[in-house]
Design a protein around this motif. Structure first.
Motif, mmCIF file in Angstrom:
data_model
loop_
_atom_site.group_PDB
_atom_site.id
_atom_site.type_symbol
_atom_site.label_atom_id
_atom_site.label_comp_id
_atom_site.label_asym_id
_atom_site.label_seq_id
_atom_site.Cartn_x
_atom_site.Cartn_y
_atom_site.Cartn_z
ATOM 1 N N PHE A 1 0.833 -1.202 0.000
ATOM 2 C CA PHE A 1 0.000 0.000 0.000
ATOM 3 C C PHE A 1 0.871 1.256 0.000
ATOM 4 N N ALA A 2 1.925 1.242 0.830
ATOM 5 C CA ALA A 2 2.815 2.395 0.925
ATOM 6 C C ALA A 2 3.589 2.608 -0.373
ATOM 7 N N SER A 3 4.017 1.533 -1.004
ATOM 8 C CA SER A 3 4.770 1.640 -2.258
ATOM 9 C C SER A 3 3.912 2.205 -3.375
ATOM 10 N N LEU A 4 2.702 1.644 -3.531
ATOM 11 C CA LEU A 4 1.838 2.018 -4.653
ATOM 12 C C LEU A 4 1.189 3.385 -4.463
ATOM 13 N N ASN A 5 1.185 3.883 -3.249
ATOM 14 C CA ASN A 5 0.713 5.244 -2.996
ATOM 15 C C ASN A 5 1.880 6.198 -2.798
ATOM 16 N N VAL B 1 -8.188 0.667 -3.182
ATOM 17 C CA VAL B 1 -7.402 -0.532 -3.462
ATOM 18 C C VAL B 1 -6.453 -0.256 -4.622
ATOM 19 N N VAL B 2 -5.201 -0.644 -4.456
ATOM 20 C CA VAL B 2 -4.202 -0.457 -5.513
ATOM 21 C C VAL B 2 -3.468 -1.776 -5.738
ATOM 22 N N ARG B 3 -3.056 -1.977 -6.980
ATOM 23 C CA ARG B 3 -2.257 -3.159 -7.277
ATOM 24 C C ARG B 3 -1.241 -2.790 -8.351
ATOM 25 N N TYR B 4 -0.162 -3.573 -8.407
ATOM 26 C CA TYR B 4 0.801 -3.405 -9.487
ATOM 27 C C TYR B 4 0.193 -3.915 -10.790
ATOM 28 N N GLN B 5 0.616 -3.342 -11.900
ATOM 29 C CA GLN B 5 0.230 -3.876 -13.194
ATOM 30 C C GLN B 5 0.625 -5.353 -13.249
ATOM 31 N N ALA B 6 -0.195 -6.157 -13.907
ATOM 32 C CA ALA B 6 -0.080 -7.613 -13.807
ATOM 33 C C ALA B 6 1.278 -8.152 -14.226
ATOM 34 N N ASP B 7 1.928 -7.513 -15.204
ATOM 35 C CA ASP B 7 3.222 -8.023 -15.669
ATOM 36 C C ASP B 7 4.391 -7.453 -14.876
ATOM 37 N N VAL B 8 4.080 -6.697 -13.805
ATOM 38 C CA VAL B 8 5.124 -6.127 -12.952
ATOM 39 C C VAL B 8 5.279 -6.917 -11.658
ATOM 40 N N SER B 9 4.161 -7.113 -10.929
ATOM 41 C CA SER B 9 4.229 -7.811 -9.644
ATOM 42 C C SER B 9 2.829 -8.204 -9.192
ATOM 43 N N PRO B 10 2.686 -9.288 -8.437
ATOM 44 C CA PRO B 10 1.372 -9.650 -7.877
ATOM 45 C C PRO B 10 1.028 -8.883 -6.609
ATOM 46 N N TRP B 11 1.962 -8.117 -6.049
ATOM 47 C CA TRP B 11 1.680 -7.396 -4.813
ATOM 48 C C TRP B 11 0.582 -6.369 -5.030
ATOM 49 N N LEU B 12 -0.206 -6.162 -4.015
ATOM 50 C CA LEU B 12 -1.241 -5.133 -4.050
ATOM 51 C C LEU B 12 -1.300 -4.452 -2.695
ATOM 52 N N GLY B 13 -2.139 -3.445 -2.613
ATOM 53 C CA GLY B 13 -2.283 -2.728 -1.360
ATOM 54 C C GLY B 13 -3.739 -2.443 -1.056
ATOM 55 N N GLU C 1 -16.599 -1.715 0.896
ATOM 56 C CA GLU C 1 -16.337 -1.191 -0.442
ATOM 57 C C GLU C 1 -14.946 -1.559 -0.931
ATOM 58 N N ASP C 2 -13.977 -1.608 -0.015
ATOM 59 C CA ASP C 2 -12.620 -2.006 -0.403
ATOM 60 C C ASP C 2 -12.596 -3.459 -0.867
ATOM 61 N N TRP C 3 -13.288 -4.347 -0.136
ATOM 62 C CA TRP C 3 -13.336 -5.746 -0.545
ATOM 63 C C TRP C 3 -14.072 -5.898 -1.878
ATOM 64 N N ALA C 4 -15.107 -5.092 -2.092
ATOM 65 C CA ALA C 4 -15.830 -5.147 -3.360
ATOM 66 C C ALA C 4 -14.945 -4.683 -4.517
ATOM 67 N N ASP C 5 -14.134 -3.656 -4.286
ATOM 68 C CA ASP C 5 -13.213 -3.205 -5.326
ATOM 69 C C ASP C 5 -12.150 -4.259 -5.606
ATOM 70 N N LEU C 6 -11.692 -4.909 -4.571
ATOM 71 C CA LEU C 6 -10.713 -5.976 -4.746
ATOM 72 C C LEU C 6 -11.313 -7.126 -5.547
ATOM 73 N N ALA C 7 -12.569 -7.467 -5.249
ATOM 74 C CA ALA C 7 -13.259 -8.526 -5.989
ATOM 75 C C ALA C 7 -13.437 -8.134 -7.452
ATOM 76 N N ALA C 8 -13.719 -6.866 -7.698
ATOM 77 C CA ALA C 8 -13.899 -6.411 -9.078
ATOM 78 C C ALA C 8 -12.601 -6.504 -9.872
#
Length: 237
Positions: free
Chosen positions: A12-16, A29-41, A49-56
């Protein structure tokens, strides 16, 4: 930010922060582009709402990596992986450059992916090399060891993808590369840290011998999204 310390929620700290240019976002919710890394925040205390965004992001029945995310899963989500891990930080390592280490870049990615496939240090994708400095050691032209930088919370840089070809282990190549990468991190005025599986006691002993210390335990989890997708990326009431 949503956490008291950048390393409490490093994705979370990296992507923000320094890695915002690699981020894909839905709400908080933030995530790395798929071909960069699986990490997300996700926020330290995600709401519905955060879980719903993650599910989306993942889609119905998609699997979501949740490294370092300790929050309780919502109803309907299924835990698919839960690996205990550790987070180690620089406690006075003897960081130093290495004259034999070569800088790796996009042209080296096929060899890097091959080395990762044979040694399994953790996720490494086609564009992971863009996250920071990657150094390698070659033997007769072939890449036999590497280490580099991944997560980048403000003021910190994670050392990752530390691996050595099995035929070249026992020569201290991994130690040399970790110290060389750490030297570059320190030169920028930042502090090195790293993650590894708690069961990887050999690696932990190595890192501690180099001057890292345990900061906290973590869990590398993954979960499957419920089959019924929420509307508009938000939970149904």
């Amino acid at each position: 930010m949503d956490s008291a310390h950048p390393l409490d929620n490093p994705g979370f700290a990296s992507l923000n922060g320094p890695h915002a240019g690699f981020a894909e976002r839905r709400g908080r919710v933030v995530r790395y582009q798929a071909d960069v890394s699986p990490w997300l925040g996700v926020p330290a205390e995600p709401g519905a709402e955060d879980w719903a965004d993650l599910a989306a992001f993942a889609g119905p029945e998609g699997e979501v990596p949740l490294p370092g995310v300790a929050a309780r899963l919502p109803e309907g989500w299924v835990l698919t992986a839960d690996v205990p891990g550790v987070q180690l930080v620089d406690a006075g390592i003897a960081a130093a450059p290495d004259g034999a280490a070569v800088l790796l870049g996009p042209d080296d990615v096929p060899e890097m992916l091959d080395l990762v496939a044979r040694t399994r240090p953790g996720p490494f994708r086609d564009r992971t090399v863009e996250l920071g400095t990657y150094l390698g050691i070659r033997h007769r032209g072939a890449l036999v060891a590497m280490a580099g930088e991944r997560l980048h919370p403000p003021g910190w840089t994670e050392i990752s993808a530390v691996c050595t070809d099995p035929a070249h282990r026992g020569r201290g190549l991994a130690s040399r590369l970790v110290l060389a990468v750490a030297h570059g991190v320190r030169e920028r005025g930042e502090t090195p840290f790293l993650h590894t599986a708690a069961a990887n006691t050999g690696a932990i002993a190595l890192y501690e011998s180099l001057g890292f210390r345990l900061r906290r335990t973590v869990r590398f989890r993954a979960a499957r999204v419920p089959a019924v997708a929420s509307r508009g990326g938000r939970s149904r009431s």
